[in-house]
Scaffold this motif. Structure first.
Motif, PDB file in Angstrom:
ATOM      1  N   GLU A   1       0.380  17.323  -0.448  1.00 17.64           N
ATOM      2  CA  GLU A   1       1.201  15.980  -0.250  1.00 17.64           C
ATOM      3  C   GLU A   1       1.852  15.260   0.431  1.00 17.64           C
ATOM      4  O   GLU A   1       0.961  14.743   0.764  1.00 17.64           O
ATOM      5  CB  GLU A   1       2.372  17.309   1.007  1.00 17.64           C
ATOM      6  N   LEU A   2       2.551  14.085  -0.003  1.00 16.98           N
ATOM      7  CA  LEU A   2       2.559  13.028   0.063  1.00 16.98           C
ATOM      8  C   LEU A   2       2.813  12.151   1.545  1.00 16.98           C
ATOM      9  O   LEU A   2       3.885  13.148   1.746  1.00 16.98           O
ATOM     10  CB  LEU A   2       3.041  11.929  -1.092  1.00 16.98           C
TER      11      LEU A   2
ATOM     12  N   GLN B   1       5.859   8.433  -0.191  1.00 19.48           N
ATOM     13  CA  GLN B   1       7.182   9.127  -1.111  1.00 19.48           C
ATOM     14  C   GLN B   1       8.574   8.172  -0.890  1.00 19.48           C
ATOM     15  O   GLN B   1       8.961   7.833  -2.026  1.00 19.48           O
ATOM     16  CB  GLN B   1       7.168  10.215  -0.240  1.00 19.48           C
ATOM     17  N   ALA B   2       8.373   7.569   0.463  1.00 16.36           N
ATOM     18  CA  ALA B   2       9.657   6.335   0.600  1.00 16.36           C
ATOM     19  C   ALA B   2       9.587   5.145  -0.488  1.00 16.36           C
ATOM     20  O   ALA B   2      10.406   4.682  -1.233  1.00 16.36           O
ATOM     21  CB  ALA B   2       9.471   6.089   2.248  1.00 16.36           C
ATOM     22  N   PHE B   3       7.828   4.884  -0.891  1.00 14.26           N
ATOM     23  CA  PHE B   3       7.770   3.743  -1.670  1.00 14.26           C
ATOM     24  C   PHE B   3       8.562   4.484  -2.824  1.00 14.26           C
ATOM     25  O   PHE B   3       8.902   3.592  -4.137  1.00 14.26           O
ATOM     26  CB  PHE B   3       6.045   3.184  -1.733  1.00 14.26           C
ATOM     27  N   ILE B   4       7.961   5.718  -3.791  1.00 12.13           N
ATOM     28  CA  ILE B   4       8.137   5.713  -4.668  1.00 12.13           C
ATOM     29  C   ILE B   4       9.853   5.732  -4.778  1.00 12.13           C
ATOM     30  O   ILE B   4      10.903   5.609  -5.779  1.00 12.13           O
ATOM     31  CB  ILE B   4       8.220   7.207  -4.998  1.00 12.13           C
ATOM     32  N   GLU B   5      10.229   6.646  -4.144  1.00 12.21           N
ATOM     33  CA  GLU B   5      11.880   6.608  -3.861  1.00 12.21           C
ATOM     34  C   GLU B   5      12.892   5.290  -3.598  1.00 12.21           C
ATOM     35  O   GLU B   5      13.746   4.863  -4.707  1.00 12.21           O
ATOM     36  CB  GLU B   5      12.975   7.390  -2.646  1.00 12.21           C
TER      37      GLU B   5
ATOM     38  N   VAL C   1      -5.702   5.076   1.817  1.00 14.19           N
ATOM     39  CA  VAL C   1      -4.022   5.511   1.325  1.00 14.19           C
ATOM     40  C   VAL C   1      -5.714   6.900   1.428  1.00 14.19           C
ATOM     41  O   VAL C   1      -4.135   8.195   1.180  1.00 14.19           O
ATOM     42  CB  VAL C   1      -4.293   5.050   0.144  1.00 14.19           C
ATOM     43  N   GLU C   2      -6.153   7.200   0.355  1.00 11.46           N
ATOM     44  CA  GLU C   2      -6.769   8.500   0.048  1.00 11.46           C
ATOM     45  C   GLU C   2      -6.831   9.415   1.343  1.00 11.46           C
ATOM     46  O   GLU C   2      -6.428  10.664   1.023  1.00 11.46           O
ATOM     47  CB  GLU C   2      -8.221   8.132  -0.504  1.00 11.46           C
ATOM     48  N   GLY C   3      -6.739   9.225   2.761  1.00  3.65           N
ATOM     49  CA  GLY C   3      -6.821   9.809   3.788  1.00  3.65           C
ATOM     50  C   GLY C   3      -5.694  10.237   4.364  1.00  3.65           C
ATOM     51  O   GLY C   3      -4.934  10.953   5.411  1.00  3.65           O
TER      52      GLY C   3
ATOM     53  N   MET D   1      -0.444  -2.174   1.059  1.00  3.81           N
ATOM     54  CA  MET D   1       1.155  -2.291   1.336  1.00  3.81           C
ATOM     55  C   MET D   1       1.331  -1.097   2.515  1.00  3.81           C
ATOM     56  O   MET D   1       1.773  -1.193   3.496  1.00  3.81           O
ATOM     57  CB  MET D   1       1.687  -2.975   0.680  1.00  3.81           C
ATOM     58  N   ILE D   2       1.157  -0.005   2.264  1.00  3.49           N
ATOM     59  CA  ILE D   2       1.336   1.292   2.429  1.00  3.49           C
ATOM     60  C   ILE D   2       0.814   1.587   3.692  1.00  3.49           C
ATOM     61  O   ILE D   2       0.793   1.986   4.774  1.00  3.49           O
ATOM     62  CB  ILE D   2       1.101   2.273   1.148  1.00  3.49           C
ATOM     63  N   MET D   3      -0.553   1.014   3.926  1.00  2.00           N
ATOM     64  CA  MET D   3      -1.781   1.248   4.887  1.00  2.00           C
ATOM     65  C   MET D   3      -0.856  -0.295   6.508  1.00  2.00           C
ATOM     66  O   MET D   3      -1.002   0.461   7.677  1.00  2.00           O
ATOM     67  CB  MET D   3      -3.252   0.628   4.863  1.00  2.00           C
TER      68      MET D   3
END
Lengths: 156, 288
Positions: A82-83, A88-92, A74-76, A105-107
């Motif tokens: 900028e995310l 960004q979609a996970f936050i929204e 995720v750090e990469g 999950m994101i990866m």
């Protein structure tokens, strides 16, 4: 010890590793703490990273096996502070609660979108089937991925 | 010379053979590691780990002469989506698509699944139903061909010797063959099989011939459902004797595990699997 050359989040590193060391341990030792240790047997998906663009559970990969390969955590994903669109979609979509499963999950989603930029709902569910989440009920996560897909179709 | 001094990451067949010739019983030849690392043997420790994932051409999937050849380090993700496997060995493609999660399928290899010899392995009944043979590479660069059924000695014990690895699997290309695989586990996906079923059969003008039907998880090796195969012989899909077929499968479960507590569940579950696998065989032309 085995000397390996590995590209981590875009930077090439030469590292000596014990042949028994797991990839998750190497990454966390390097300070990449988004890679979480959960079940330690490839069941929960919280240690998911990309190996050459494909999702793998880093607790079931030996670190030296990543020699000559590219690892992304995720750090990469951020570029110039900028995310990534997935973050960004996970936050929204409120797809994050306690957050422990979120990096994995994101990866897993990143791997899916690398291979299939326009997944169906079924494709999304299959892609995250190896990631356990005990907070969200999964629906906000699926919704977040659907939003990304919809936005990319709208852009076209 | 110790094996660490030779190579822990052979890059080709020649280097692998060199590693094999220096290996001993405590040398672990590993690829996907999805079974190895969570197991006790990883904790107990081997003296050396040799990585097979860097060996070139060991993961190829190709047609060679009259066989479909699948390299031992082909991952289940590669196998599940390969058009040759889907066309000529659909049972294996379906089995591969149902192994673990997408993360596991991206790493786990067919060679590892067979060498690990788990009774719940999904690839085993599929490979056996397709008459697959394993090409086993030895330390003198010689190969021995072993039918996959004979690869399994006991629960989690294969016939591989310390200085041997599986190099590839060969599946004969048979005309008019349809094949399928179904399983049932504790949940719908990402589940270890409680029972699995693989079938291959020649279908000409909707008439079935030479069925090979194998049940997994009932013993160390896949079990031939012989009476169910007999029911299929010369049967026509439109008037298939379904009840006889399902009864034969349930009888096989009774025969295989007469005293196991799971018998009551599995003899019912196998009937559902039997119906599902026949539906896949019957709808072959729609699906392909």
């Amino acid at each position: 010890m085995v000397n390996i050359e590995i590209k981590i989040n875009g930077k090439i590193k030469c590292i000596d590793v014990n042949p028994r060391m797991r990839l998750i341990d190497l990454l966390r030792n390097l300070g990449l703490t988004s890679v979480k240790e959960g079940c330690s047997e490839g069941e929960c998906g919280t240690c998911t990273v990309l190996l050459d663009g494909k999702a793998v559970t880093s607790c079931t990969v030996l670190a030296f096996q990543a020699d000559g390969h590219e690892v992304t955590t995720v750090e990469g994903l951020q570029t110039n502070g900028e995310l990534d669109v997935i973050q960004q979609a996970f936050i929204e979509n409120d797809a994050v609660q306690c957050g422990f499963c979120t990096p994995g999950m994101i990866m897993a989603v990143k791997s899916l979108l690398n291979e299939n930029p326009h997944p169906t709902r079924e494709d999304i569910i299959v892609a995250i089937e190896g990631n356990l989440c005990r907070c969200t009920g999964y629906l906000p996560i699926v919704k977040a991925v659907e939003q990304i897909t919809k936005e990319s179709v709208d852009l076209q | 010379m110790s094996i660490e001094a030779i190579s822990l990451m052979p890059k080709n067949k020649e280097e692998l053979v060199k590693c094999l010739s220096h290996a001993d019983e405590r040398t672990c030849f590993a690829a996907g590691c999805t079974d190895l690392i969570p197991s006790q043997s990883y904790l107990k420790g081997f003296s050396a780990f040799v990585d097979l994932t860097h060996v070139c051409n060991m993961n190829l999937i190709e047609i060679a002469e009259d066989c479909l050849v699948i390299g031992a380090t082909a991952t289940f993700a590669d196998i599940a989506k390969n058009p040759y496997v889907q066309s000529y060995a659909n049972a294996l493609a379906l089995a591969a698509s149902q192994v673990g999660s997408s993360q596991i399928r991206n790493r786990a290899t067919i060679g590892g699944n067979v060498a690990n010899a788990s009774p719940a392995a999904d690839s085993l009944p599929a490979l056996v139903s397709l008459d697959a043979t394993a090409e086993v590479l030895g330390c003198d660069e010689s190969s021995r061909m072993i039918p996959v059924m004979e690869m399994i000695k006991d629960i989690n014990v294969s016939v591989l010797r310390p200085r041997e690895v599986i190099w590839a699997f060969r599946i004969p290309l048979r005309p008019h063959v349809r094949s399928a695989f179904v399983k049932v586990g504790g949940r719908k996906r990402v589940t270890i099989s409680r029972l699995n079923l693989a079938m291959s059969v020649e279908v000409t003008r909707n008439r079935l011939k030479r069925a090979r039907i194998y049940l997994g998880t009932l013993g160390p090796r896949p079990l031939l459902a012989d009476k169910a195969c007999q029911v299929c012989e010369n049967a026509v899909l439109e008037s298939f004797p379904l009840d006889l077929f399902l009864d034969a499968l349930a009888d096989k479960v009774d025969e295989a595990i007469p005293t196991r507590p799971s018998r009551a569940y599995k003899r019912v579950a196998v009937r559902g699997l039997g119906q599902d696998i026949l539906n896949l065989i019957a709808s072959w032309e729609c699906l392909h």
